[in-house]
Design a protein around this motif. Structure first.
Motif, short mmCIF file in Angstrom:
data_model
loop_
_atom_site.label_atom_id
_atom_site.label_comp_id
_atom_site.label_asym_id
_atom_site.label_seq_id
_atom_site.Cartn_x
_atom_site.Cartn_y
_atom_site.Cartn_z
N ILE A 153 101.43 68.58 -26.26
CA ILE A 153 101.34 69.02 -24.88
C ILE A 153 99.88 69.24 -24.51
CG2 ILE A 153 101.98 70.84 -23.25
CD1 ILE A 153 104.47 71.32 -24.91
N PRO A 154 99.40 68.71 -23.38
CA PRO A 154 98.00 68.90 -22.99
C PRO A 154 97.62 70.37 -22.86
CG PRO A 154 99.06 67.22 -21.64
CD PRO A 154 100.14 67.87 -22.43
N GLU A 155 96.36 70.67 -23.17
CA GLU A 155 95.88 72.05 -23.10
C GLU A 155 95.91 72.58 -21.66
OE1 GLU A 155 94.98 74.34 -25.31
OE2 GLU A 155 95.61 73.03 -26.93
N ARG A 156 95.43 71.79 -20.73
CA ARG A 156 95.40 72.25 -19.34
C ARG A 156 96.13 71.28 -18.41
NH1 ARG A 156 95.38 77.09 -19.43
NH2 ARG A 156 95.37 76.91 -17.17
N ALA A 157 95.80 70.02 -18.51
CA ALA A 157 96.43 69.02 -17.63
C ALA A 157 96.33 67.65 -18.29
CB ALA A 157 95.76 69.00 -16.26
N GLY A 158 97.30 66.81 -17.98
CA GLY A 158 97.25 65.47 -18.53
C GLY A 158 98.58 64.75 -18.41
N VAL A 204 105.05 68.16 -13.31
CA VAL A 204 105.47 69.52 -13.62
C VAL A 204 104.26 70.44 -13.53
CG1 VAL A 204 106.48 71.05 -15.35
CG2 VAL A 204 107.28 68.68 -15.18
N ILE A 205 104.44 71.55 -12.82
CA ILE A 205 103.41 72.59 -12.72
C ILE A 205 104.01 73.88 -13.24
CG2 ILE A 205 101.88 73.86 -11.16
CD1 ILE A 205 102.09 71.48 -9.23
N GLY A 206 103.44 74.42 -14.29
CA GLY A 206 103.96 75.65 -14.90
C GLY A 206 103.51 75.77 -16.33
N ASN A 207 104.19 76.64 -17.08
CA ASN A 207 103.82 76.80 -18.48
C ASN A 207 104.61 75.82 -19.35
OD1 ASN A 207 106.39 77.90 -18.72
ND2 ASN A 207 105.65 80.03 -18.63
N GLU A 208 104.43 75.91 -20.67
CA GLU A 208 105.06 74.95 -21.58
C GLU A 208 106.59 75.07 -21.55
OE1 GLU A 208 103.49 75.06 -25.49
OE2 GLU A 208 101.42 74.65 -24.86
N GLN A 209 107.11 76.29 -21.41
CA GLN A 209 108.55 76.46 -21.34
C GLN A 209 109.13 75.79 -20.09
OE1 GLN A 209 109.94 77.64 -23.85
NE2 GLN A 209 111.97 78.44 -23.39
N CYS A 210 108.41 75.90 -19.01
CA CYS A 210 108.81 75.23 -17.76
C CYS A 210 108.88 73.72 -17.99
CB CYS A 210 107.81 75.56 -16.66
SG CYS A 210 107.95 74.56 -15.16
N LEU A 211 107.87 73.15 -18.63
CA LEU A 211 107.83 71.72 -18.90
C LEU A 211 109.03 71.28 -19.74
CD1 LEU A 211 106.46 68.92 -19.10
CD2 LEU A 211 105.18 69.81 -21.07
N LYS A 212 109.32 72.03 -20.79
CA LYS A 212 110.40 71.64 -21.71
C LYS A 212 111.77 71.69 -21.04
CE LYS A 212 107.85 73.14 -25.83
NZ LYS A 212 107.81 74.10 -26.96
N ARG A 213 111.97 72.68 -20.17
CA ARG A 213 113.25 72.76 -19.45
C ARG A 213 113.38 71.65 -18.40
NH1 ARG A 213 116.47 77.03 -20.20
NH2 ARG A 213 115.68 78.86 -21.31
N ALA A 214 112.27 71.41 -17.68
CA ALA A 214 112.30 70.37 -16.65
C ALA A 214 112.57 69.00 -17.27
CB ALA A 214 110.98 70.36 -15.89
#
Length: 395
Positions: free
Chosen positions: A59-64, A163-173
């Motif tokens: 997962i990218p550190e900030r954006a990617g 996706v804009i949010g934290n890592e948990q947001c990304l994984k659920r989306a």
């Protein structure tokens, strides 16, 4: 693409293979609406609740950007109760009834399936099985924000998500988007046009008042209002009239350059005006059109068939009309698949190279019986025993 059903409403069994145009012929209460509703359900996007997060790496550190291959079978097994509840609710909503009423009388279970999934319906709930072994490829852009109160995901098309949010947001989306993408088809967005029930176009202001009142009522047929989502402004030459629909869904009908009072416009013209509007909407890729011939004279039915053949849309059409079937077979040949529901079974109707089609069992025998009777009456060959039964005379 295919659709198979077993023990759904009046239909005992049936399997359809699809081209861009499919026509289903059948009598009243033969199961056409059950079949078209099942097709609509299987090709509509499901809105799944938050699913368990996927375990992903790098997962990218900030954006990617990320490119991932997701096994949706794992998503199903980790979220089966919620996913099946979502599909069960969708079944109830589109059919407008409880599960036992969708199943054929006297049967314990009904089945709706396509090449991707199988839905088994019982009185207690549904069971979902996935067929494909392929993983779903997902491309996404992730913008990381280390806050729990921000989680936004958008899907500008079927291939990419942001996706804009934290890592948990990304994984659920990712879970929800992967399953939605897997189950989606190239018929999306799909519209449902129930011709016999959309004469309400000229009643739109009244419908809006009811729909947005403090105590709205549910329509008797749940999908009857689906067409309102897709009405598209435009001007159309239709059945000898000019039809204009503006952005507020107001309809103006003109004949020879003069306005025609809405109270004097034929029901058939009003009905097909809405279909024409929706099928000219560039967003709509596919549509279910139920019985487009209703309230139309034979010459108008043939004109409508010509329009249907010309639309650059994927269409699932149901009809009572042999004229619609014959005209589409003649004009489209290999470009259309025709099926007939007869005695609870869905069977293919052959379209020959010259554009003719097989006799329709739900129509031809009845017509022939009465034609024979009428011809006997004309020629004076009716038996005396048949005389009291005669009620129609041909001259």
């Amino acid at each position: 693409m295919r659709l198979s059903v077993k023990n759904i409403g009046p239909i005992k069994t049936g399997s359809l293979e699809f081209t861009d145009k499919v026509l289903v012929v059948g009598g009243n209460s033969s199961g056409k609406t059950f079949l078209s509703t099942a097709f609509y359900l299987m090709n509509s996007p499901f809105l799944f609740p938050p699913l368990s997060p996927l375990d992903i790496e790098n997962i990218p550190e900030r954006a990617g950007e990320l490119e991932l291959d997701i096994d949706v079978r794992n998503i199903l097994e980790n979220n089966r109760p919620g996913i099946e509840r979502t599909i069960e609710d969708a079944l109830k909503n589109v059919f407008g009834t409880e599960l036992p009423n969708i199943i054929s009388f006297g049967e314990e279970k009904g089945v709706i399936e396509n090449e991707k999934m199988k839905i088994t319906i019982s009185k207690d709930g549904i069971t979902l099985d996935l067929y494909s072994m392929e993983k779903v490829h997902i491309g996404l852009y992730f913008y990381k924000i280390d806050r729990n109160d921000i989680c936004t995901s958008v899907f500008p098309d079927k291939e990419k998500m942001t996706v804009i949010g934290n890592e948990q947001c990304l994984k659920r989306a990712l879970s929800s988007f992967s399953l939605t993408k897997f189950l989606s088809s190239d018929w999306n967005p799909i519209a449902y046009l129930s011709t016999e029930r959309i004469t309400f176009l000229n009643l739109y202001p009244m419908i809006a008042e009811v729909a947005f009142s403090f105590s709205p009522r549910s329509p008797v047929k749940p999908l009857v209002l689906d067409a309102l989502k897709w009405i598209y402004p435009g001007n159309y030459e239709l059945l000898g009239h000019r039809v204009e629909i503006d952005g507020a869904r107001n309809v103006r009908i003109m004949k020879e350059g003069k306005n025609v009072s809405r109270s004097l416009v034929s029901t058939g013209l009003y009905q097909y005006s809405l279909i024409e509007s929706v099928l000219n909407n560039p967003v709509v890729r596919g549509a279910v059109v139920e019985e487009p011939e209703i309230n139309l004279h034979v010459d108008a039915q043939i004109e409508i068939a010509e329009r249907i053949a010309s639309y650059n849309k994927k269409l699932f059409i149901t009809t009572h009309s042999e004229w619609i079937a014959m005209a589409l077979g003649h004009m489209m040949r290999d470009g259309i698949r025709i099926y007939e529901i007869y005695d609870g079974e869905v069977k293919p109707v052959r379209v020959y190279r010259d554009g003719t089609i097989d006799a329709l069992r739900s129509i031809a025998p009845t017509q022939q019986k009465w034609l024979d009777t009428w011809l006997k009456e004309v020629s004076g060959e009716v038996d005396e025993a048949d005389e009291p039964q005669r009620s129609l005379h041909v001259r």
